[in-house]
Each structure stands twice: as C-alpha cells, then as structure tokens.
Scaffold this active site. Structure first.
Site, PDB file in Angstrom:
ATOM      1  N   PRO A  25     -15.461 -65.903  50.781  1.00 44.95           N
ATOM      2  CA  PRO A  25     -16.372 -65.840  51.930  1.00 44.95           C
ATOM      3  C   PRO A  25     -16.610 -67.197  52.588  1.00 44.95           C
ATOM      4  O   PRO A  25     -17.134 -67.253  53.698  1.00 44.95           O
ATOM      5  CB  PRO A  25     -17.659 -65.296  51.308  1.00 44.95           C
ATOM      6  CG  PRO A  25     -17.629 -65.791  49.896  1.00 44.95           C
ATOM      7  CD  PRO A  25     -16.169 -65.698  49.500  1.00 44.95           C
ATOM      8  N   LEU A  26     -16.212 -68.275  51.897  1.00 42.16           N
ATOM      9  CA  LEU A  26     -16.336 -69.620  52.468  1.00 42.16           C
ATOM     10  C   LEU A  26     -14.987 -70.152  52.952  1.00 42.16           C
ATOM     11  O   LEU A  26     -14.800 -71.358  53.124  1.00 42.16           O
ATOM     12  CB  LEU A  26     -16.946 -70.578  51.438  1.00 42.16           C
ATOM     13  CG  LEU A  26     -18.384 -70.242  51.030  1.00 42.16           C
ATOM     14  CD1 LEU A  26     -18.860 -71.193  49.939  1.00 42.16           C
ATOM     15  CD2 LEU A  26     -19.316 -70.292  52.237  1.00 42.16           C
ATOM     16  N   GLY A  27     -14.035 -69.228  53.169  1.00 36.57           N
ATOM     17  CA  GLY A  27     -12.738 -69.654  53.674  1.00 36.57           C
ATOM     18  C   GLY A  27     -12.041 -70.643  52.768  1.00 36.57           C
ATOM     19  O   GLY A  27     -11.485 -71.641  53.224  1.00 36.57           O
ATOM     20  N   GLY A  79     -13.247 -72.790  50.946  1.00 38.93           N
ATOM     21  CA  GLY A  79     -13.893 -74.097  51.036  1.00 38.93           C
ATOM     22  C   GLY A  79     -13.967 -74.669  52.434  1.00 38.93           C
ATOM     23  O   GLY A  79     -14.790 -75.556  52.703  1.00 38.93           O
ATOM     24  N   PHE A  80     -13.155 -74.179  53.357  1.00 36.85           N
ATOM     25  CA  PHE A  80     -13.118 -74.776  54.694  1.00 36.85           C
ATOM     26  C   PHE A  80     -14.448 -74.618  55.435  1.00 36.85           C
ATOM     27  O   PHE A  80     -14.907 -75.545  56.116  1.00 36.85           O
ATOM     28  CB  PHE A  80     -11.989 -74.167  55.531  1.00 36.85           C
ATOM     29  CG  PHE A  80     -11.880 -74.792  56.896  1.00 36.85           C
ATOM     30  CD1 PHE A  80     -11.197 -75.986  57.059  1.00 36.85           C
ATOM     31  CD2 PHE A  80     -12.476 -74.210  58.006  1.00 36.85           C
ATOM     32  CE1 PHE A  80     -11.115 -76.584  58.310  1.00 36.85           C
ATOM     33  CE2 PHE A  80     -12.402 -74.808  59.251  1.00 36.85           C
ATOM     34  CZ  PHE A  80     -11.708 -75.993  59.405  1.00 36.85           C
ATOM     35  N   TYR A 124      -6.534 -65.857  35.515  1.00 36.28           N
ATOM     36  CA  TYR A 124      -7.059 -67.189  35.802  1.00 36.28           C
ATOM     37  C   TYR A 124      -6.958 -68.073  34.567  1.00 36.28           C
ATOM     38  O   TYR A 124      -7.681 -67.902  33.592  1.00 36.28           O
ATOM     39  CB  TYR A 124      -8.508 -67.107  36.277  1.00 36.28           C
ATOM     40  CG  TYR A 124      -8.723 -66.222  37.488  1.00 36.28           C
ATOM     41  CD1 TYR A 124      -7.682 -65.934  38.363  1.00 36.28           C
ATOM     42  CD2 TYR A 124      -9.972 -65.673  37.757  1.00 36.28           C
ATOM     43  CE1 TYR A 124      -7.885 -65.117  39.474  1.00 36.28           C
ATOM     44  CE2 TYR A 124     -10.183 -64.867  38.861  1.00 36.28           C
ATOM     45  CZ  TYR A 124      -9.144 -64.585  39.715  1.00 36.28           C
ATOM     46  OH  TYR A 124      -9.344 -63.778  40.798  1.00 36.28           O
ATOM     47  N   HIS A 135      -6.097 -55.597  40.021  1.00 35.59           N
ATOM     48  CA  HIS A 135      -5.828 -56.820  40.768  1.00 35.59           C
ATOM     49  C   HIS A 135      -4.756 -56.604  41.828  1.00 35.59           C
ATOM     50  O   HIS A 135      -4.905 -57.044  42.970  1.00 35.59           O
ATOM     51  CB  HIS A 135      -5.388 -57.902  39.783  1.00 35.59           C
ATOM     52  CG  HIS A 135      -5.835 -59.270  40.148  1.00 35.59           C
ATOM     53  ND1 HIS A 135      -5.911 -60.302  39.238  1.00 35.59           N
ATOM     54  CD2 HIS A 135      -6.221 -59.816  41.324  1.00 35.59           C
ATOM     55  CE1 HIS A 135      -6.337 -61.406  39.841  1.00 35.59           C
ATOM     56  NE2 HIS A 135      -6.514 -61.135  41.103  1.00 35.59           N
TER      57      HIS A 135
END
Length: 339
Positions: free
Chosen positions: A222-224, A226-227, A58, A124
């Site tokens: 877990p929030l797709g 951001g979607f 990252y 990874h």
C-alpha cells in the site's frame, strides 16, 4: 485501533496490518536485523496492528521462524496470515500446488510459527500444472483438521510482478475466474492484491467481487514498495538483491517523474497536522476504499510500524480523496516483456 471484518464478518483484525516480508526477503538485505525485526512486530501488536502477514517463501523459512519467537509469547494477540504455493528453487521461485505439498508445507509452517493453528492460510500463486480446485481442496481439508481457520487467495494483477503491467486487466480477469472456481469448493475469506495510490486497479476490478460476498481485501504494497513514503530518492539505487532494482517504476527517470505523487500526498498530509506523513495519507487512502479493506504495509523498524498503525487515525475528507484521485497516473509500466 479500529477493527475490520473479513470473511463475511467471521474474522476481525486491526485496521492496519504488518507485512513481515521486508524483514527477511526482497528488500535491502543489509538492513535486516533480527532483534530490530522482533521489536517491530512487538510495536505493531502493542498498537493493535495484529494481522501479521508472512509466507514460507520469505527467507525462505526465516520469516516464519522470526515470527515464531514473538508468537511464543503473544499468540493470543496476533492474527497470523501465512501463505503456501510458492517455493524457492535453485535459481528462481516456482509454484507448487500439489495437495501433498500443501499439507506438508502447512505442518512445517505451524512448527516454525510455534502455533497450533494459522488464522488465514493463503494460496500464494496458482500452480499451472495442478487444477486450482485440487490445491484449494487440500487447503480446505486443513480447515477441517483444525490446522487453519480460514482461506485466502493472493491475486496476480497489475504491479504484482512479472507478466503484469499493461496486461493487468487480463491478469485480474484470470484471478476472478480462479476465485469463482474455488468459491465452489470452499469459501474465500480474503483476497490479497496490490492496492495503493499509484496502483489502484484492484479497487476497481477486485473489490466489487469481494464486497458482494463479504470477502476481505488485504492491500499488499500500500506504500508503493516504499516510494509513497517519500523517503526514496531518484538515482540512489538499490542493492542488487533488492527486487526494486529490476522494477521499471524504480528507475531514476520513473522515480523522478513520480515525485508528483509524493508531493500530492504531502499536501494532503499538511492539512491534517504537522505530524501527519505522506505514508499515513497513502494508507488512509487505502482504508477509505471500503470497510473490509486492510492495508498490510511492510516494515522492518519499530518506528515505521508505529507510524503505519497510526494512519488509521487519519480520516480523509471528500476533498482530500478528490485531490488524490486527480493526481497523475504513475509513470513506468510494471512489465513490457510479455507474459
């Protein structure tokens, strides 16, 4: 905050973690702000969301340097999860599982993170040119040397990236074979895989393996991406460096079709109070999948880290879970171009 055990109870973390990748990599470059990112990490730690998930990729490297500034002051409050096995090439990311590289990468991560030990060191990606047992054996040596406390494995499955999608079942079968092989070398403490309301496959295919062995499951995205927060609008587009600009589920057509999922989460949220959000319901759904499941939502603003951490206070009923289960499957295959 509620605590959850991973690795046969040997490690405990807050019920919700913090994915640090968006602060330095993959999403919306124009929004990256060092001081705001630092405030985000501090806010998460203040609420007990102590699992900080990073990787040398990252940035590359800048995410670990950022966390090192926090860990210098608050190392005893944090559970540090780092990764090895992917490095940025000139034009693309390449897997590197050579034992010598693993050792050097670990030492470099320790320096950037300003710590003497990494709590969870994750592979990874598997290097197709190196037997996974050799890579895992080098990682196990780091445990013996006191540089790492436990080992984890990042699964490639449905929704995890190129080559997944309709072939997700096959990808998870490959992951399970890898897990069986490395488990014979050194115990797996955690498996990280995408798990969300719109990508539930890991709960069906990987979680049973983890549950049977006391292995934690870290739920990535877990929030797709951001979607599922309901803050993204069809047709708004993404910056060219944002990975979502190339994901089939983030075309304007797919996003419009998938609004039904956000609407369903909002309906459930309203029943739990005016301050409960769709994002918190999405995270509560992940938490409800099992006592060793820890969602690791990404955030680059303190108020989002606070909102995510407080999702652990949202307890979904059987009726809530049934309503979410009845929502239609997400529109948009992750990949249709082959492996």
């Amino acid at each position: 905050m509620e605590r959850r055990s991973i690795g046969a109870g040997a490690l405990t973390v807050g019920a919700v973690g913090l994915g640090c990748m968006p602060m330095s990599w993959a999403y919306t470059p124009s929004r990256r702000r060092g001081e705001e990112s630092l405030a985000t990490v501090h806010a998460a730690l203040d609420l007990g969301a102590n699992l900080l998930d990073t990787a040398d990729l990252y940035g590359p490297f800048t995410n670990e340097l950022l966390l090192g500034r926090v860990l210098r002051e608050r190392r005893t409050e944090a559970f540090v999860s780092a990764k090895v096995g992917l490095r940025a090439g000139e034009q693309h990311v390449v897997a590197d599982g050579r034992p010598g590289y693993v050792r050097r990468a670990c030492d470099a991560s320790l320096r950037r993170l300003r710590t003497d030990v990494i709590d969870l060191f994750q592979l990874h990606r598997v290097d197709p040119d190196v037997p996974v047992e050799e890579t895992w054996g080098a990682m196990a040596e780091l445990v013996g040397a006191g540089k790492v406390r436990a080992l984890g494995f990042c699964a490639l499955g449905a929704g995890a990236g190129p080559g997944a999608g309709r072939r997700g079942d096959r990808a998870y079968r490959v992951t399970l074979r890898h897990l069986e092989r490395i488990q014979q070398v050194f115990p797996v403490s955690a498996v990280q895989a995408e798990l969300s309301v719109w990508s539930p496959e890991a709960a069906r295919q990987l979680l049973p393996w983890c549950t049977a062995r006391g292995v934690g499951l870290l739920a990535a995205m877990p929030l797709g991406s951001g979607f599922l927060t309901g803050t993204l609008r069809p047709g708004e587009g993404f910056e060219w460096e944002d990975v979502r600009a190339r994901h089939p589920r983030f075309t304007a057509e797919s996003m419009a079709a998938n609004q039904v999922l956000v609407a369903g989460l909002r309906r459930v949220a309203r029943r739990h109070g005016p301050l409960v959000t769709a994002a918190q319901v999405a995270l509560a759904w992940v938490l409800a999948q099992g006592p060793q499941v820890v969602p690791v939502p990404g955030a680059d603003r303190a108020h989002w880290a606070v909102e995510n951490a407080r999702a652990a206070e949202v307890l979904l009923t059987a009726g809530d879970l049934a309503e979410i289960a009845a929502l239609p499957a997400a529109v948009g295959a992750w990949d249709s171009a082959g492996d």
